[in-house]
Scaffold this active site. Structure first.
Site, PDB file in Angstrom:
ATOM      1  N   ASP A 111      -4.358  -6.176  -8.949  1.00 39.56           N
ATOM      2  CA  ASP A 111      -5.556  -6.932  -8.583  1.00 39.56           C
ATOM      3  C   ASP A 111      -6.221  -7.448  -9.843  1.00 39.56           C
ATOM      4  O   ASP A 111      -6.064  -6.867 -10.919  1.00 39.56           O
ATOM      5  CB  ASP A 111      -6.538  -6.056  -7.799  1.00 39.56           C
ATOM      6  CG  ASP A 111      -6.096  -5.798  -6.369  1.00 39.56           C
ATOM      7  OD1 ASP A 111      -5.335  -6.617  -5.821  1.00 39.56           O
ATOM      8  OD2 ASP A 111      -6.525  -4.791  -5.787  1.00 39.56           O
ATOM      9  N   ASP A 128      -4.314 -11.128  -1.163  1.00 41.42           N
ATOM     10  CA  ASP A 128      -5.419 -10.681  -0.305  1.00 41.42           C
ATOM     11  C   ASP A 128      -6.164 -11.872   0.290  1.00 41.42           C
ATOM     12  O   ASP A 128      -6.525 -11.870   1.472  1.00 41.42           O
ATOM     13  CB  ASP A 128      -6.410  -9.820  -1.099  1.00 41.42           C
ATOM     14  CG  ASP A 128      -5.793  -8.561  -1.656  1.00 41.42           C
ATOM     15  OD1 ASP A 128      -4.822  -8.048  -1.055  1.00 41.42           O
ATOM     16  OD2 ASP A 128      -6.287  -8.079  -2.697  1.00 41.42           O
TER      17      ASP A 128
END
Length: 148
Positions: A111, A128
């Site tokens: 991330d 995401d």
């Protein structure tokens, strides 16, 4: 069905290209871009959204694999959903496969976007965002048509 495959493949390729760019060029947990709204910072996410279920450790990737396969089998049975929402389904599947691949290759999800304007939000990645857009697109289309 082809649309689903090509969109999923494009999402996977785009997401993984970004992740490898970040992995090769930046250090973990060291912000390398900061602004009023977002920071870019490379992190290891061992859980799912908001780091939930991190306690499952190595088992999490198998739980996610099982869930993703369940979605694929469901969609194979409910072909009308795929026919009506091909691109959106491709966004969801491509993002899901990209994050799952992270778990098997790296042992965590890569991330790098930290939203912090008005509230502290989870750190996330392009996969995401694609998953969220795909789900929202399907729900919006269903609500617009008054479907269950």
């Amino acid at each position: 069905m082809r649309r689903v495959f090509f969109v999923a493949l494009a999402v996977f390729a785009f997401d993984w290209a970004l992740k490898w760019l970040f992995l090769w060029n930046f250090e973990f947990y060291q912000p390398f871009f900061e602004s009023e709204y977002i920071n870019l910072v490379l992190v290891k996410n061992t859980g799912v959204a908001f780091s939930m279920f991190a306690f499952l450790g190595e088992w999490l990737k198998f739980v996610q694999l099982f869930l993703l396969l369940g979605v694929v089998f469901y969609l194979a049975k409910e072909r009308e959903i795929v026919a009506k929402n091909g691109a959106a389904v491709g966004l969801v599947l491509g993002g899901g496969v990209a994050n799952l691949a992270d778990r098997f290759v790296h042992g965590f999800v890569v991330d790098y976007v930290s939203w912090h304007k008005w509230f502290e939000f989870a750190i996330f990645n392009a996969a995401d965002v694609c998953i969220d857009i795909g789900v929202a697109w399907i729900v919006w289309k269903m609500l617009k048509k008054g479907e269950k």
